[in-house]
Design an enzyme around this catalytic site. Structure first.
Site, PDB file in Angstrom:
ATOM      1  N   ASN A 198       0.855  -1.188   0.000  1.00 55.52           N
ATOM      2  CA  ASN A 198       0.000   0.000   0.000  1.00 55.52           C
ATOM      3  C   ASN A 198       0.891   1.237   0.000  1.00 55.52           C
ATOM      4  OD1 ASN A 198      -2.738   1.096   0.484  1.00 55.52           O
ATOM      5  ND2 ASN A 198      -2.003   1.676   2.525  1.00 55.52           N
ATOM      6  N   HIS A 234      -4.908   9.821  -1.012  1.00 50.54           N
ATOM      7  CA  HIS A 234      -5.086  11.073  -0.263  1.00 50.54           C
ATOM      8  C   HIS A 234      -4.892  12.202  -1.277  1.00 50.54           C
ATOM      9  CE1 HIS A 234      -5.327   9.092   3.570  1.00 50.54           C
ATOM     10  NE2 HIS A 234      -4.210   8.426   3.318  1.00 50.54           N
TER      11      HIS A 234
HETATM   12  C1  XIL Z   1      -3.106   8.399   9.784  1.00 46.78           C
HETATM   13  C2  XIL Z   1      -4.304   8.477  10.699  1.00 46.78           C
HETATM   14  O1  XIL Z   1      -5.419   8.848   9.954  1.00 46.78           O
HETATM   15  C3  XIL Z   1      -4.077   9.476  11.796  1.00 46.78           C
HETATM   16  O2  XIL Z   1      -5.117   9.421  12.763  1.00 46.78           O
HETATM   17  C4  XIL Z   1      -2.739   9.201  12.484  1.00 46.78           C
HETATM   18  O3  XIL Z   1      -2.484  10.209  13.426  1.00 46.78           O
HETATM   19  C5  XIL Z   1      -1.625   9.132  11.475  1.00 46.78           C
HETATM   20  O4  XIL Z   1      -1.939   8.161  10.499  1.00 46.78           O
HETATM   21  N1  XIL Z   1      -1.203   6.741   5.366  1.00 46.78           N
HETATM   22  C6  XIL Z   1      -1.580   5.668   6.097  1.00 46.78           C
HETATM   23  C7  XIL Z   1      -2.444   5.834   7.292  1.00 46.78           C
HETATM   24  O5  XIL Z   1      -1.279   4.521   5.707  1.00 46.78           O
HETATM   25  O6  XIL Z   1      -2.190   4.876   8.291  1.00 46.78           O
HETATM   26  C8  XIL Z   1      -2.345   7.209   7.856  1.00 46.78           C
HETATM   27  O7  XIL Z   1      -3.310   7.338   8.885  1.00 46.78           O
HETATM   28  C9  XIL Z   1      -2.530   8.255   6.783  1.00 46.78           C
HETATM   29  C10 XIL Z   1      -1.488   8.112   5.726  1.00 46.78           C
END
Ligand code: XIL
Length: 446
Positions: A198, A234
């Site tokens: 991932n 994202h």
């Molecule tokens: C993020 C969470 O959403 C937050 O709550 C935490 O503080 C940090 O991590 N990539 C990922 C996720 O694989 O696990 C992350 O999640 C966001 C970016």
């Protein structure tokens, strides 16, 4: 002898019941996202926090999504904050919730450079120790939920933007083969789970996604167990990569599944209607790309509501990235997802309503009226039908022709009032007899 008037006030007699004719209100007939996704054999998931799984949050999570991903609860730092001391409470709660609601769980995540416990991150490990730590973490964590999780993000964020390997604890200690080794350990720990790697910024065709592509191809060639690729997604408003579908397809063509694993689309705050419309278009584009490729198993949003999103605290000035607003009202993005999954969210086309009221009542009889009003619709002729529940009998009508057969009353327009324009209304009246009680019937227009 009773007086002619019952003594009841007119207001208490004027009771009405309206029934909509024509299109139902918008979204009334629309299915939850998970039903739409099920019909397409796709996953629509959300990241969740175990501590929030009550009230409205739990209701929406259960109603709208057929999969959940623990946002933080299964990360190494969450489950083993002190070496050898495990805390599964939140992860268990999420898995139990998912099972109670018929949802898949996506395990997240086993081997990552971030959110590791400090004892691990700050330790000075030999390669042998690191290997042992990694393999036993995989065995312990996957083993706890063996057979219950559909998928695992085994390795997370292994690459830099230029396609080189990230200099992580794992890469530095074990070299590139930590990935193959982790996947092999994961297959042994839970043979029924789909194993993914991932990453973020791998949604379009670019140096990073090409590095991932080359890795997956070589893993497949070597016979290393790998079932899928997770595109975190994202994304930034208006910046869905044009090559998203092409990129999904090229992974699919390697013989692996693809999942959108952490979808959110952030904007500069404050949100406004133009940005929300753009966001809806962006969500639609992402879902459409996944729906178009059979091996794209579906999409998971990284939190379904803006109040729960990681975005505002991570990207200052950015937010409003999810399909529900801060009050858990669905945003345009929600409807875009529904439509991409085959749902219809036709806005109301308007309706004509019929309202029945008793305007006067005495010991044996009453005067009633029905008002037919149109808003966003119109009629060129009409029939108002109802059924009496307590033996009432129409004796006379004006401004309509009424017939009664048994308990069924049918009134049709007079020659001069069949037309009810948009925004207009017509009213007709009648006298009827009653005994005992005089309940108000439901009128339907036909
Ligand atoms: C993020 C969470 O959403 C937050 O709550 C935490 O503080 C940090 O991590 N990539 C990922 C996720 O694989 O696990 C992350 O999640 C966001 C970016």
């Amino acid at each position: 002898m009773r007086s002619l008037r019952t003594g009841l006030s007119l207001a208490s007699l004027v009771t009405g019941l309206a029934l909509l004719l024509g299109a139902p209100p918008a979204q009334a007939a629309d299915l939850p996202l998970r039903d739409l996704a099920d019909a397409k054999n796709k996953v629509i998931g959300t990241a969740v926090a175990g501590s929030k799984l009550t009230g409205t949050y739990a209701e929406i999570a259960a109603r709208e999504f057929n999969a959940v991903t623990p946002e933080n609860a299964m990360k190494w730092g969450s489950v083993e904050p002190t070496r050898g001391t495990y805390n599964w409470a939140e992860a268990d709660r999420i898995v139990d919730f998912a099972e109670a609601n018929g949802q898949q769980v996506r395990g997240h995540t086993l081997v990552w450079h971030s959110q590791n416990p400090s004892w691990l991150a700050n330790g000075a490990w030999t390669a042998a120790e690191l290997r042992q730590l990694m393999n036993s973490h995989i065995a312990t964590t996957m083993g706890r939920y063996q057979g219950r999780l559909a998928t695992w993000d085994v390795v997370n964020e292994a690459f830099n933007e230029d396609g080189t390997y990230r200099q992580s604890l794992w890469y530095n200690g074990l070299g590139t083969d930590y990935i193959a080794e982790a996947l092999t350990a994961a297959r042994a720990a839970d043979p029924s789970a789909k194993l993914y790697i991932n990453d973020y910024n791998v949604e379009g065709v670019n140096a990073k996604s090409t590095a991932m592509y080359n890795l997956v191809r070589s893993l497949k060639e070597r016979g290393v167990p790998i079932d899928g690729v997770g595109l975190q997604a994202h994304l930034i408003l208006g910046q869905v990569p044009a090559t998203l579908q092409q990129n999904i397809q090229r992974f699919a063509d390697l013989g692996v599944d693809v999942a959108i694993t952490e979808l959110d689309i952030r904007m500069t705050l404050p949100a406004d209607s133009a940005k929300l419309a753009q966001q809806a278009a962006d969500y639609r584009q992402v879902l459409n790309a996944c729906v178009a490729v059979p091996r794209c198993v579906g999409a998971t949003v990284w939190g379904f509501g803006d109040a729960d999103s990681w975005v505002p605290s991570t990207f200052p000035g950015q937010g409003a990235a999810t399909p529900y607003d801060e009050g858990y009202a669905p945003k345009p993005a929600y409807h875009a997802i529904a439509e991409a999954l085959g749902g219809t969210t036709t806005p109301p086309t308007g309706a004509c309503t019929a309202t029945y009221s008793v305007v006067n009542q005495w010991n044996s009889g009453f005067t009633g009226q029905v008002r037919i009003a149109c808003d966003g619709a119109s009629l060129s002729s009409w029939k108002a039908n109802w059924t009496y529940g307590a033996g009432q009998q129409v004796t006379q009508a004006w401004n309509a022709t009424c017939t009664q057969s048994g308990t069924a009353v049918s009134c049709s327009n007079a020659s001069y009032n069949g037309t009810v324009p948009d925004g207009g209304s017509v009213t007709f009246g009648f006298n009827a007899s009653w005994t005992g009680s005089n309940p108000v019937p439901t009128v339907t227009l036909g």
